[in-house]
Design a protein around this motif. Structure first.
Motif, PDB file in Angstrom:
ATOM      1  N   LYS A   1       0.830   8.748  -4.109  1.00 37.16           N
ATOM      2  CA  LYS A   1       0.852   7.910  -5.516  1.00 37.16           C
ATOM      3  C   LYS A   1       0.259   8.745  -6.532  1.00 37.16           C
ATOM      4  O   LYS A   1       0.801   8.976  -7.701  1.00 37.16           O
ATOM      5  CB  LYS A   1       0.323   6.756  -5.129  1.00 37.16           C
TER       6      LYS A   1
ATOM      7  N   ASP B   1       2.280   1.802   2.637  1.00 32.78           N
ATOM      8  CA  ASP B   1       3.059   1.272   1.454  1.00 32.78           C
ATOM      9  C   ASP B   1       4.617   1.396   1.861  1.00 32.78           C
ATOM     10  O   ASP B   1       5.063   0.210   1.498  1.00 32.78           O
ATOM     11  CB  ASP B   1       2.789   2.275   0.297  1.00 32.78           C
TER      12      ASP B   1
ATOM     13  N   LEU C   1       9.333   2.110  -4.364  1.00 34.36           N
ATOM     14  CA  LEU C   1       9.006   1.206  -3.253  1.00 34.36           C
ATOM     15  C   LEU C   1       9.823   0.008  -3.482  1.00 34.36           C
ATOM     16  O   LEU C   1      10.314  -0.693  -2.486  1.00 34.36           O
ATOM     17  CB  LEU C   1       7.362   0.959  -3.214  1.00 34.36           C
TER      18      LEU C   1
ATOM     19  N   GLU D   1      -1.809   6.384   3.600  1.00 43.87           N
ATOM     20  CA  GLU D   1      -1.576   5.166   2.577  1.00 43.87           C
ATOM     21  C   GLU D   1      -0.072   4.973   1.954  1.00 43.87           C
ATOM     22  O   GLU D   1       0.359   3.973   1.775  1.00 43.87           O
ATOM     23  CB  GLU D   1      -2.600   5.429   1.385  1.00 43.87           C
ATOM     24  N   ALA D   2       0.540   6.416   1.730  1.00 45.95           N
ATOM     25  CA  ALA D   2       1.746   6.089   1.576  1.00 45.95           C
ATOM     26  C   ALA D   2       2.911   5.640   2.581  1.00 45.95           C
ATOM     27  O   ALA D   2       3.681   4.817   2.513  1.00 45.95           O
ATOM     28  CB  ALA D   2       2.476   7.680   1.073  1.00 45.95           C
TER      29      ALA D   2
ATOM     30  N   SER E   1       4.957  -1.813   4.247  1.00 46.13           N
ATOM     31  CA  SER E   1       4.792  -2.909   3.739  1.00 46.13           C
ATOM     32  C   SER E   1       6.142  -3.457   2.971  1.00 46.13           C
ATOM     33  O   SER E   1       6.283  -4.375   2.667  1.00 46.13           O
ATOM     34  CB  SER E   1       3.878  -2.630   2.536  1.00 46.13           C
TER      35      SER E   1
ATOM     36  N   TYR F   1       6.363   5.766  -8.260  1.00 44.01           N
ATOM     37  CA  TYR F   1       6.031   5.666  -7.068  1.00 44.01           C
ATOM     38  C   TYR F   1       6.240   3.890  -6.740  1.00 44.01           C
ATOM     39  O   TYR F   1       6.965   3.674  -5.698  1.00 44.01           O
ATOM     40  CB  TYR F   1       4.410   5.805  -6.919  1.00 44.01           C
ATOM     41  N   ASP F   2       5.845   3.112  -7.518  1.00 45.03           N
ATOM     42  CA  ASP F   2       6.185   1.425  -7.381  1.00 45.03           C
ATOM     43  C   ASP F   2       7.611   1.200  -7.604  1.00 45.03           C
ATOM     44  O   ASP F   2       8.132   0.576  -6.569  1.00 45.03           O
ATOM     45  CB  ASP F   2       5.171   0.885  -8.220  1.00 45.03           C
TER      46      ASP F   2
END
Length: 219
Positions: free
Chosen positions: A91, A144, A108, A140-141, A147, A104-105
């Motif tokens: 991110k 994500d 996702l 963390e990526a 998720s 990034y968002d």
């Protein structure tokens, strides 16, 4: 707006048949000049291949279509076996590394939308390493991506294409790639390819076969 070759899907399907392929990865340049971002051609090509060669597995590597759910739905409705969209980097580095129109968002969100539209389709994403990210940021990526239900992950070494591109910050050791593979598997990814020369379509057929076999036999 550039010209669209509407005969391309049938020509691709014919090539797949003539080459007697059993697994195909489709991708394209970004077509932000088109209203649907090129989603329609992706969908028609998948359908043409499935009509001509019903036993061929088809994976598509798609752009973000600017988050347009209708465009994403076009591709999903064509029933490819795998839909990939690459997160590319962590991110913090996204605004530096990726095109300014990417996010990034948003990436996702695209992967999440695919799963919401059809949870039976495997989703896939990729990260390039060696751009200055930390292992914590990589994990963390991964979290994500999990998720939003991503099934398959590939990790590879970033290599600088030209002097105009970002320099390599680190050549990641193969042992680190192996350790990250084990972390990814522990987080629930069904399939992981992780090594310096891995790219998003690396050993795509073999990776798909391994996860689909595990799903059938409960592995």
């Amino acid at each position: 707006m550039g010209r669209v070759d509407t005969s391309e899907p049938e020509r691709v399907a014919m090539a797949v048949s003539e080459l007697n392929l059993n697994y195909v990865v489709l991708t394209s340049v970004c077509r932000d000049d088109l209203r649907d971002g090129g989603a329609g051609i992706f969908a028609e090509t998948v359908r043409a291949i499935k009509r001509t060669s019903p036993n061929v597995r088809v994976e598509v590597l798609i752009p973000d279509f600017r988050g347009d759910k209708d465009a994403i739905s076009m591709v999903v409705d064509s029933k490819p076996d795998v839909i990939g969209h690459n997160l590319e980097t962590v991110k913090r580095l996204t605004p530096i590394i990726r095109d300014r129109r990417a996010s990034y968002d948003l990436s996702l969100s695209v992967l999440k939308t695919v799963k919401e539209l059809d949870s039976s389709i495997y989703t896939k994403s990729s990260l390039m390493l060696g751009l200055g990210e930390t292992e914590q940021e990589i994990v963390e990526a991964m979290l994500d991506l999990r998720s939003v239900g991503v099934d398959i992950l590939t990790l590879g070494q970033y290599l600088r294409p030209t002097r105009r591109h970002m320099p390599v910050v680190e050549y990641v050791h193969p042992e680190t790639f192996e350790r990250l593979k084990n972390v990814a598997l522990s987080l629930g990814f069904k399939g992981v390819a992780s090594a310096p020369l891995v790219r998003s379509s690396y050993m795509a057929a073999e990776l798909f076969q391994s996860i689909s076999r595990d799903d059938v036999f409960g592995g």
